[in-house]
Design an enzyme around this catalytic site. Structure first.
Site, PDB file in Angstrom:
ATOM      1  N   VAL A 102       0.766  -1.311   0.080  1.00 28.21           N
ATOM      2  CA  VAL A 102       0.129   0.093  -0.088  1.00 28.21           C
ATOM      3  C   VAL A 102       0.772   1.163  -0.015  1.00 28.21           C
ATOM      4  CG1 VAL A 102      -1.968  -1.086   1.059  1.00 28.21           C
ATOM      5  CG2 VAL A 102      -0.051  -0.047   2.454  1.00 28.21           C
ATOM      6  N   ASP A 103       2.323   1.040   0.092  1.00 26.14           N
ATOM      7  CA  ASP A 103       3.013   2.138   0.186  1.00 26.14           C
ATOM      8  C   ASP A 103       3.004   3.169  -1.270  1.00 26.14           C
ATOM      9  OD1 ASP A 103       5.708  -0.093  -0.032  1.00 26.14           O
ATOM     10  OD2 ASP A 103       4.647   0.539  -1.627  1.00 26.14           O
ATOM     11  N   HIS A 118      -4.484  -4.064  -2.266  1.00 33.52           N
ATOM     12  CA  HIS A 118      -5.096  -3.735  -1.017  1.00 33.52           C
ATOM     13  C   HIS A 118      -5.009  -2.216  -0.663  1.00 33.52           C
ATOM     14  CE1 HIS A 118      -3.208  -8.021   0.447  1.00 33.52           C
ATOM     15  NE2 HIS A 118      -4.486  -8.154  -0.111  1.00 33.52           N
ATOM     16  N   CYS A 126     -14.104   8.002   3.595  1.00 35.21           N
ATOM     17  CA  CYS A 126     -15.010   7.865   4.598  1.00 35.21           C
ATOM     18  C   CYS A 126     -15.473   6.642   5.127  1.00 35.21           C
ATOM     19  CB  CYS A 126     -16.181   8.868   4.552  1.00 35.21           C
ATOM     20  SG  CYS A 126     -17.617   8.687   5.654  1.00 35.21           S
ATOM     21  N   CYS A 150     -20.752  13.336   6.529  1.00 36.37           N
ATOM     22  CA  CYS A 150     -21.968  12.541   6.847  1.00 36.37           C
ATOM     23  C   CYS A 150     -22.020  12.067   8.283  1.00 36.37           C
ATOM     24  CB  CYS A 150     -22.009  11.304   5.872  1.00 36.37           C
ATOM     25  SG  CYS A 150     -20.849  10.103   6.398  1.00 36.37           S
ATOM     26  N   GLY A 187       8.953 -10.928  -2.632  1.00 39.99           N
ATOM     27  CA  GLY A 187       8.944 -10.471  -1.302  1.00 39.99           C
ATOM     28  C   GLY A 187       7.637 -10.736  -0.834  1.00 39.99           C
ATOM     29  N   THR A 188       6.824 -11.855  -1.020  1.00 44.97           N
ATOM     30  CA  THR A 188       5.391 -12.120  -0.298  1.00 44.97           C
ATOM     31  C   THR A 188       5.519 -13.338   0.317  1.00 44.97           C
ATOM     32  OG1 THR A 188       3.278 -12.262  -0.286  1.00 44.97           O
ATOM     33  CG2 THR A 188       4.465 -12.842  -2.478  1.00 44.97           C
ATOM     34  N   ASN A 213      12.604 -14.688  -2.932  1.00 46.44           N
ATOM     35  CA  ASN A 213      12.325 -14.440  -1.439  1.00 46.44           C
ATOM     36  C   ASN A 213      13.537 -15.151  -0.887  1.00 46.44           C
ATOM     37  OD1 ASN A 213      11.318 -14.724   1.403  1.00 46.44           O
ATOM     38  ND2 ASN A 213       9.340 -14.593   0.157  1.00 46.44           N
TER      39      ASN A 213
HETATM   40  C1  BV8 Z   1     -11.045 -11.173   2.366  1.00 45.75           C
HETATM   41  C2  BV8 Z   1      -3.926  -3.948   5.378  1.00 45.75           C
HETATM   42  C3  BV8 Z   1     -13.450 -11.608   1.749  1.00 45.75           C
HETATM   43  C4  BV8 Z   1      -3.040  -3.295   4.389  1.00 45.75           C
HETATM   44  C5  BV8 Z   1      -3.531  -6.419   5.311  1.00 45.75           C
HETATM   45  C6  BV8 Z   1     -11.455 -14.907   8.763  1.00 45.75           C
HETATM   46  C7  BV8 Z   1     -12.293 -13.895   8.854  1.00 45.75           C
HETATM   47  C8  BV8 Z   1     -12.084 -12.850   7.484  1.00 45.75           C
HETATM   48  C9  BV8 Z   1     -11.252 -13.134   6.463  1.00 45.75           C
HETATM   49  C10 BV8 Z   1     -10.636 -14.358   6.633  1.00 45.75           C
HETATM   50  C11 BV8 Z   1     -10.407 -15.304   7.595  1.00 45.75           C
HETATM   51  N1  BV8 Z   1      -9.754 -16.418   7.330  1.00 45.75           N
HETATM   52  C12 BV8 Z   1      -9.004 -16.103   6.405  1.00 45.75           C
HETATM   53  C13 BV8 Z   1      -9.532 -14.795   6.090  1.00 45.75           C
HETATM   54  C14 BV8 Z   1      -9.092 -14.444   4.775  1.00 45.75           C
HETATM   55  C15 BV8 Z   1      -7.821 -13.186   4.910  1.00 45.75           C
HETATM   56  C16 BV8 Z   1      -6.616 -14.216   5.193  1.00 45.75           C
HETATM   57  O1  BV8 Z   1      -6.112 -14.388   4.201  1.00 45.75           O
HETATM   58  N2  BV8 Z   1      -5.939 -14.346   6.240  1.00 45.75           N
HETATM   59  C17 BV8 Z   1      -4.939 -14.968   6.498  1.00 45.75           C
HETATM   60  C18 BV8 Z   1      -4.264 -14.755   7.878  1.00 45.75           C
HETATM   61  C19 BV8 Z   1      -5.278 -16.650   6.404  1.00 45.75           C
HETATM   62  N3  BV8 Z   1      -8.138 -12.270   3.933  1.00 45.75           N
HETATM   63  C20 BV8 Z   1      -8.522 -11.212   3.974  1.00 45.75           C
HETATM   64  O2  BV8 Z   1      -9.389 -10.975   5.250  1.00 45.75           O
HETATM   65  C21 BV8 Z   1      -8.755 -10.213   2.967  1.00 45.75           C
HETATM   66  N4  BV8 Z   1     -10.207 -10.155   2.492  1.00 45.75           N
HETATM   67  O3  BV8 Z   1     -10.862 -12.376   2.339  1.00 45.75           O
HETATM   68  O4  BV8 Z   1     -12.180 -10.875   2.180  1.00 45.75           O
HETATM   69  C22 BV8 Z   1     -14.074 -11.965   3.239  1.00 45.75           C
HETATM   70  C23 BV8 Z   1     -14.669 -10.857   3.672  1.00 45.75           C
HETATM   71  C24 BV8 Z   1     -15.270 -10.878   4.865  1.00 45.75           C
HETATM   72  C25 BV8 Z   1     -15.080 -12.091   5.552  1.00 45.75           C
HETATM   73  C26 BV8 Z   1     -14.597 -13.207   5.054  1.00 45.75           C
HETATM   74  C27 BV8 Z   1     -13.836 -13.139   3.982  1.00 45.75           C
HETATM   75  C28 BV8 Z   1      -8.119  -9.198   3.041  1.00 45.75           C
HETATM   76  C29 BV8 Z   1      -6.708  -9.247   3.161  1.00 45.75           C
HETATM   77  C30 BV8 Z   1      -5.828  -7.921   3.216  1.00 45.75           C
HETATM   78  C31 BV8 Z   1      -5.403  -7.729   4.760  1.00 45.75           C
HETATM   79  N5  BV8 Z   1      -4.640  -6.443   4.866  1.00 45.75           N
HETATM   80  N6  BV8 Z   1      -3.005  -5.409   5.597  1.00 45.75           N
HETATM   81  C32 BV8 Z   1      -1.866  -2.525   5.175  1.00 45.75           C
HETATM   82  O5  BV8 Z   1      -2.219  -2.175   6.260  1.00 45.75           O
HETATM   83  O6  BV8 Z   1      -0.799  -2.972   4.558  1.00 45.75           O
HETATM   84  S1  BV8 Z   1      -2.719  -7.820   5.620  1.00 45.75           S
HETATM   85  C33 BV8 Z   1      -0.994  -7.537   4.959  1.00 45.75           C
HETATM   86  O7  BV8 Z   1      -0.535  -8.776   4.367  1.00 45.75           O
HETATM   87  C34 BV8 Z   1      -0.783  -6.424   4.018  1.00 45.75           C
HETATM   88  O8  BV8 Z   1      -1.605  -6.228   3.275  1.00 45.75           O
HETATM   89  C35 BV8 Z   1       0.355  -7.298   3.087  1.00 45.75           C
HETATM   90  O9  BV8 Z   1       0.203  -6.786   1.746  1.00 45.75           O
HETATM   91  C36 BV8 Z   1      -0.363  -8.806   2.994  1.00 45.75           C
HETATM   92  C37 BV8 Z   1       0.503  -9.861   2.657  1.00 45.75           C
HETATM   93  O10 BV8 Z   1       1.639  -9.840   3.373  1.00 45.75           O
HETATM   94  P1  BV8 Z   1       3.369  -9.660   2.530  1.00 45.75           P
HETATM   95  O11 BV8 Z   1       3.160  -8.510   1.518  1.00 45.75           O
HETATM   96  O12 BV8 Z   1       3.458 -11.333   1.908  1.00 45.75           O
HETATM   97  O13 BV8 Z   1       4.232  -9.363   3.832  1.00 45.75           O
HETATM   98  P2  BV8 Z   1       4.800 -10.631   4.795  1.00 45.75           P
HETATM   99  O14 BV8 Z   1       5.307  -9.655   5.859  1.00 45.75           O
HETATM  100  O15 BV8 Z   1       3.746 -11.292   5.173  1.00 45.75           O
HETATM  101  O16 BV8 Z   1       6.009 -11.371   3.902  1.00 45.75           O
HETATM  102  C38 BV8 Z   1       6.964 -10.556   3.495  1.00 45.75           C
HETATM  103  C39 BV8 Z   1       8.064 -11.638   2.807  1.00 45.75           C
HETATM  104  O17 BV8 Z   1       9.065 -10.931   2.312  1.00 45.75           O
HETATM  105  C40 BV8 Z   1       8.591 -12.571   3.526  1.00 45.75           C
HETATM  106  O18 BV8 Z   1       8.274 -14.015   2.976  1.00 45.75           O
HETATM  107  C41 BV8 Z   1      10.190 -12.378   3.678  1.00 45.75           C
HETATM  108  O19 BV8 Z   1      10.572 -13.717   3.715  1.00 45.75           O
HETATM  109  C42 BV8 Z   1      10.171 -11.498   2.455  1.00 45.75           C
HETATM  110  N7  BV8 Z   1      11.419 -10.738   2.370  1.00 45.75           N
HETATM  111  C43 BV8 Z   1      11.794 -10.036   3.310  1.00 45.75           C
HETATM  112  N8  BV8 Z   1      12.798  -9.054   2.902  1.00 45.75           N
HETATM  113  C44 BV8 Z   1      12.877  -9.368   1.708  1.00 45.75           C
HETATM  114  C45 BV8 Z   1      11.878 -10.408   1.401  1.00 45.75           C
HETATM  115  N9  BV8 Z   1      11.781 -10.868  -0.115  1.00 45.75           N
HETATM  116  C46 BV8 Z   1      12.332 -10.212  -0.933  1.00 45.75           C
HETATM  117  N10 BV8 Z   1      13.680  -9.200  -0.515  1.00 45.75           N
HETATM  118  C47 BV8 Z   1      13.779  -8.775   0.672  1.00 45.75           C
HETATM  119  N11 BV8 Z   1      14.751  -7.857   0.855  1.00 45.75           N
HETATM  120 ZN    ZN Z   2     -18.940  10.004   4.916  1.00 46.30          ZN
END
Ligand code: BV8
Ligand code: ZN
Length: 247
Positions: A102-103, A118, A126, A150, A187-188, A213
């Site tokens: 989101v950056d 995202h 709002c 609102c 990087g995910t 990664n």
């Molecule tokens: C959805 C906000 C339908 C933005 C984020 C129970 C209830 C509700 C939903 C769920 C549930 N159970 C499961 C779900 C689905 C849920 C989900 O997936 N949960 C997971 C825990 C299983 N998903 C959701 O809720 C999504 N919506 O499903 O809607 C729905 C609706 C209602 C009810 C049910 C379902 C919404 C998902 C979005 C969440 N928002 N953040 C913000 O503030 O940024 S989460 C967060 O995770 C960020 O958005 C981020 O983008 C995202 C993914 O993370 P990564 O980017 O992969 O980052 P991470 O730190 O994990 O990994 C970094 C990697 O980089 C590592 O592997 C590391 O080794 C590597 N690395 C490090 N340094 C380097 C590198 N790689 C390369 N070079 C380097 N130098």
């Molecule tokens: Zn409003």
């Protein structure tokens, strides 16, 4: 090619390249990831800071955290991995980016399209009527949450846990993934759905999957190439190779 994990025959001048990126892409810019040992979720509870219930329960806590992240991002700048993707896109005109970040570090340009799955932390809307505010509108005024006319609260335009991604964005990302010849997953942690589904959409439609990664992820076993390293360095090397062969 100099590195053995990328096969020359995978690429041709009109290959469709897709770059799917996560927080690791911005780690070399000094931005914390979420799930690394020093990531945000090692210190904070995602449900308190990145969910509608968390916002409802303590909007000031959430808005303070997002304002802090906005300030961190504004102090940082994209790293050479971002430049490398832009330069590769100039060699392969159909390249596209699908990012979970989101950056706003991936810049849209006439030679590359960027899908922000995202949302974007610099945008504000709002929580009730969804009226958008101009980029960069502060999240707090006199250190207090800001109300829309609102009566709803202004919030960052990012997708929280439990919130659905915009359907149009999801459909666009799915069709781009399905049309990829080469799909880079960079990087995910490949844990968050529906975003993490994209490489599978690509694979099921014949794409070669290249993961970059330092750690292995749930995607690693199905990737055609898994490059353990830092995205900035690796992408720069890949650009050099592709430039030497496809300029
Ligand atoms: C959805 C906000 C339908 C933005 C984020 C129970 C209830 C509700 C939903 C769920 C549930 N159970 C499961 C779900 C689905 C849920 C989900 O997936 N949960 C997971 C825990 C299983 N998903 C959701 O809720 C999504 N919506 O499903 O809607 C729905 C609706 C209602 C009810 C049910 C379902 C919404 C998902 C979005 C969440 N928002 N953040 C913000 O503030 O940024 S989460 C967060 O995770 C960020 O958005 C981020 O983008 C995202 C993914 O993370 P990564 O980017 O992969 O980052 P991470 O730190 O994990 O990994 C970094 C990697 O980089 C590592 O592997 C590391 O080794 C590597 N690395 C490090 N340094 C380097 C590198 N790689 C390369 N070079 C380097 N130098
Ligand atoms: Zn409003």
């Amino acid at each position: 090619m100099a590195f053995d994990w990328i096969q020359k025959e995978w690429f041709s001048k009109n290959s469709k390249l897709v770059f799917f990126t996560g927080a690791g892409m911005s780690a070399e810019s000094g931005i914390r990831t979420f799930r690394d040992n020093d990531g945000y979720w090692s210190q904070y509870d995602p449900m308190k800071l990145a969910s509608p219930a968390g916002f409802e329960n303590d909007p000031k806590l959430v808005l303070d955290w997002y304002q802090y992240r906005r300030n961190e991002i504004k102090k940082a700048k994209p790293n050479k991995g971002y430049d490398a993707i832009e330069n590769i896109a100039k060699l392969f005109p159909q390249a596209q980016v699908i990012t979970q970040n989101v950056d706003g570090f991936h810049k849209k340009a006439d030679f590359i399209d960027v899908i922000e799955l995202h949302g974007n932390i610099h945008k504000t809307h709002c929580n009730q009527c969804r009226k958008e505010n101009l980029d960069g509108c502060e999240l707090l005024h006199d250190d207090k949450p800001i109300f829309c006319d609102c009566g709803g609260l202004m919030r960052p335009s990012v997708v929280w846990f439990g919130e659905s991604l915009r359907l149009s964005v999801m459909h666009q990302a799915e069709s781009i993934s399905r049309s990829a010849d080469i799909f880079f997953s960079i990087g995910t942690s490949s844990l968050i759905y529906p975003a993490a589904q994209m490489p599978y959409e690509a694979k099921n439609n014949g794409a070669k999957i290249i993961e970059i990664n330092p750690q292995s992820t749930p995607l690693t076993s199905m990737a055609d190439a898994s490059i353990q390293g830092l995205s900035g360095e690796i992408l720069f090397k890949i650009y050099q190779e592709l430039h030497a062969n496809y300029n």
